[in-house]
Design an enzyme around this catalytic site. Structure first.
Site, PDB file in Angstrom:
ATOM      1  N   TYR A  29       0.436  -1.326   0.252  1.00  0.00           N
ATOM      2  CA  TYR A  29      -0.029  -0.100   0.156  1.00  0.00           C
ATOM      3  C   TYR A  29       0.411   0.688  -0.163  1.00  0.00           C
ATOM      4  O   TYR A  29       0.580   2.412   0.777  1.00  0.00           O
ATOM      5  CB  TYR A  29      -0.815  -0.039   1.426  1.00  0.00           C
ATOM      6  N   TYR A 157     -13.490  -5.228   4.971  1.00  0.00           N
ATOM      7  CA  TYR A 157     -12.529  -5.416   4.893  1.00  0.00           C
ATOM      8  C   TYR A 157     -12.334  -6.561   5.055  1.00  0.00           C
ATOM      9  O   TYR A 157     -11.873  -7.365   6.407  1.00  0.00           O
ATOM     10  CB  TYR A 157     -11.477  -3.968   5.162  1.00  0.00           C
ATOM     11  N   ASP A 251     -16.025 -13.185   9.773  1.00  0.00           N
ATOM     12  CA  ASP A 251     -14.038 -13.073   9.684  1.00  0.00           C
ATOM     13  C   ASP A 251     -14.152 -12.640  10.668  1.00  0.00           C
ATOM     14  O   ASP A 251     -14.057 -11.472  11.154  1.00  0.00           O
ATOM     15  CB  ASP A 251     -14.301 -12.169   8.266  1.00  0.00           C
ATOM     16  N   LYS A 280      -4.376 -14.054  11.579  1.00  0.00           N
ATOM     17  CA  LYS A 280      -3.884 -12.729  12.670  1.00  0.00           C
ATOM     18  C   LYS A 280      -3.273 -13.161  13.428  1.00  0.00           C
ATOM     19  O   LYS A 280      -2.164 -13.787  13.567  1.00  0.00           O
ATOM     20  CB  LYS A 280      -4.968 -11.085  12.634  1.00  0.00           C
TER      21      LYS A 280
HETATM   22  C1  LIG Z   1      -6.427  -8.864   8.007  1.00  0.00           C
HETATM   23  C2  LIG Z   1      -7.700  -9.073   7.397  1.00  0.00           C
HETATM   24  C3  LIG Z   1      -8.101  -9.943   6.586  1.00  0.00           C
HETATM   25  C4  LIG Z   1      -7.438 -10.620   4.924  1.00  0.00           C
HETATM   26  O1  LIG Z   1      -5.830 -11.178   5.627  1.00  0.00           O
HETATM   27  P1  LIG Z   1      -3.853 -11.336   5.333  1.00  0.00           P
HETATM   28  O2  LIG Z   1      -3.319 -12.155   6.066  1.00  0.00           O
HETATM   29  O3  LIG Z   1      -3.699  -9.918   5.198  1.00  0.00           O
HETATM   30  O4  LIG Z   1      -4.591 -11.873   3.848  1.00  0.00           O
HETATM   31  C5  LIG Z   1      -8.921 -10.129   6.147  1.00  0.00           C
HETATM   32  N1  LIG Z   1      -9.889  -9.981   6.508  1.00  0.00           N
HETATM   33  C6  LIG Z   1     -10.170  -9.166   8.128  1.00  0.00           C
HETATM   34  C7  LIG Z   1     -10.548  -8.474   8.741  1.00  0.00           C
HETATM   35  C8  LIG Z   1      -8.605  -9.293   8.682  1.00  0.00           C
HETATM   36  O5  LIG Z   1      -8.619  -8.265   9.379  1.00  0.00           O
END
Ligand SMILES: *Cc1c(COP(=O)(O)O)cnc(C)c1O
Length: 435
Positions: A29, A157, A251, A280
């Site tokens: 980015y 996101y 998610d 994460k």
């Molecule tokens: C960071 C994130 C992703 C993507 O994860 P990456 O390991 O960077 O591919 C997807 N969904 C949410 C809610 C996130 O915070």
């Protein structure tokens, strides 16, 4: 821990690896033509980042909120070292390894029933791709052919790969650029309040038959701007999914593992999704690992006499034993140490410490939830100025979109947390004066 003043940077030469390698890397980015050079890091420890020139920064971000126990936790390090000596990796096709199976059992135990089947991958975006593919194929395996879209929410996101991008906010997300190249999804407002919930249901009455699933970040929309919603919204989405026969994908990549004050954000709404994505903080910020966890009902739709009904996915490094060992060690720490109480204590600190920013000209909002603190500004044209001031103030904070935010390690102590919030107030105050 001794802490050198960030402002008084000692004159240490730039390391050779930086001088030689910097012109060969491409940063995330980042407008590489104009961005200030990145900072070389020599080491990390606890809630500190040690720069190559000797400066020490209090880390406000915990490496995109992965390092929930702080960096270099001895328990995780020992578990990875032990696994490294035995078996760094073995393929997961036809073979299984102990750390992965133990982790799958533990994740199934931590998540509510019937979330019992764990599909491993190596990044959050891929975990989301897998969740979307699972939902699509769940339909196909049941002979339903018309449901190939997804419902997602403005401000969302879900990752950087193409299907994940397609369920991100199309306007405000980072991905508006690719709009024409992405599969078209239904991106709708989060259902807030009675009118919002009615509108969401009306939308699903009209369009729900074209969708396989709804995907949502429970309680906190993270990389879309750290926006919060109430548990009632999540409950309304669950109820609407049930009524319209849609799968619900939660998610929890951002919210999972204590960030909002409960182990998973869905707990605060008392709802159970059909599919959950995790990554994460899964390994405590140590290694790349992700998981897509499905309910028994979803899993069973893939069982048949037909080979084609099997889930068609398999990342090369899935269920990597080193990463799974790190994740198991991270879960040990959640069991042994008061991480959730720490997250709630951080929330109380952030609420009080960030409040003074609300009165500053240019500050649009101040909010916190769990170990997430946000100051929203009305203008981000001086984002590089802000970033540099934070480093000068001895903290690592990286504003994006229209927010200055912190997501520190859940283990951050009172001293470092105070340094962090003092720096936030000082820098935002200076920004406010000069605007
Ligand atoms: C960071 C994130 C992703 C993507 O994860 P990456 O390991 O960077 O591919 C997807 N969904 C949410 C809610 C996130 O915070």
């Amino acid at each position: 821990m001794a802490c050198r003043s960030a402002a008084g940077a000692p004159a240490v030469p730039t390391p050779d690896w930086f001088a030689e390698g910097e012109r060969h890397i491409w940063l995330p980015y980042t407008q590489m033509a104009t961005a200030p050079p990145p900072l070389p890091v020599a080491a990390t420890e606890g809630t500190r980042i040690v720069l190559a020139d000797g400066r020490e920064l209090v880390d406000g971000i915990a490496s995109w909120w992965t390092a929930c126990h702080g960096y270099n936790h001895p328990h995780i390090r020992a578990a990875v070292a032990d696994q490294l000596a035995r078996m760094p990796h073995v393929m997961f096709g036809g073979l299984v390894n102990e750390p992965a199976l133990r982790l799958a059992r533990r994740l199934a135990g931590l998540l509510p029933d019937p979330l019992n089947r764990v599909f491993f991958s190596e990044s959050g975006s891929v975990a989301v791709e897998i969740a979307l593919k699972m939902a699509l194929q769940y339909r196909l395996n049941q002979g339903e052919r018309g449901r190939h879209r997804f419902v997602s929410f403005q401000g969302a996101y879900h990752g950087d790969t193409f299907a994940a991008m397609s369920v991100c906010d199309p306007e405000e997300g980072m991905h508006s650029l690719f709009a024409g190249a992405l599969p078209e999804q239904h991106v709708v407002p989060l259902p807030r309040g009675e009118a919002g919930i009615a509108a969401f249901n009306a939308f699903l009455d009209a369009e729900g038959d074209s969708a396989a699933a709804v995907i949502i970040e429970p309680l906190v929309q993270g990389a879309g701007g750290m926006r919060f919603h109430e548990p009632e919204t999540l409950q309304a989405v669950r109820t609407a999914c049930d009524r319209h026969g849609l799968l619900l994908i939660a998610d929890e990549i951002m919210t999972g593992f204590g960030r909002t004050g409960t182990l998973f954000a869905c707990e605060q709404a008392g709802i159970v999704p059909d599919i959950v994505t995790l990554s994460k903080a899964l390994t405590g910020g140590t290694m790349a690992l992700a998981a897509t966890v499905a309910s028994d009902r979803v899993f069973e739709a893939f069982l048949s006499e037909r080979a084609d009904d099997a889930l068609m996915h398999g990342p090369t490094f899935m269920a990597n034993p080193l990463a799974c060992a790190a994740a198991n060690a991270s879960l040990d720490l959640f069991e042994r140490e008061p991480r959730l109480a720490q997250a709630r204590a951080i929330e109380r600190h952030l609420e009080a410490a960030l409040e003074p920013a609300r009165a500053l000209p240019g500050v649009v909002d101040v909010r916190s939830r769990g170990a997430i603190g946000v100051i929203q500004l009305d203008d981000m044209s001086r984002i590089d100025w802000l970033k540099a001031r934070f480093v000068d103030a001895g903290v690592w904070v990286r504003p994006f979109a229209d927010i200055v935010y912190v997501t520190p390690a859940l283990t951050i102590d009172e001293v470092d947390l105070t340094r962090l919030t003092d720096a936030l107030i000082d820098v935002v105050t200076a920004w406010s004066r000069e605007r």
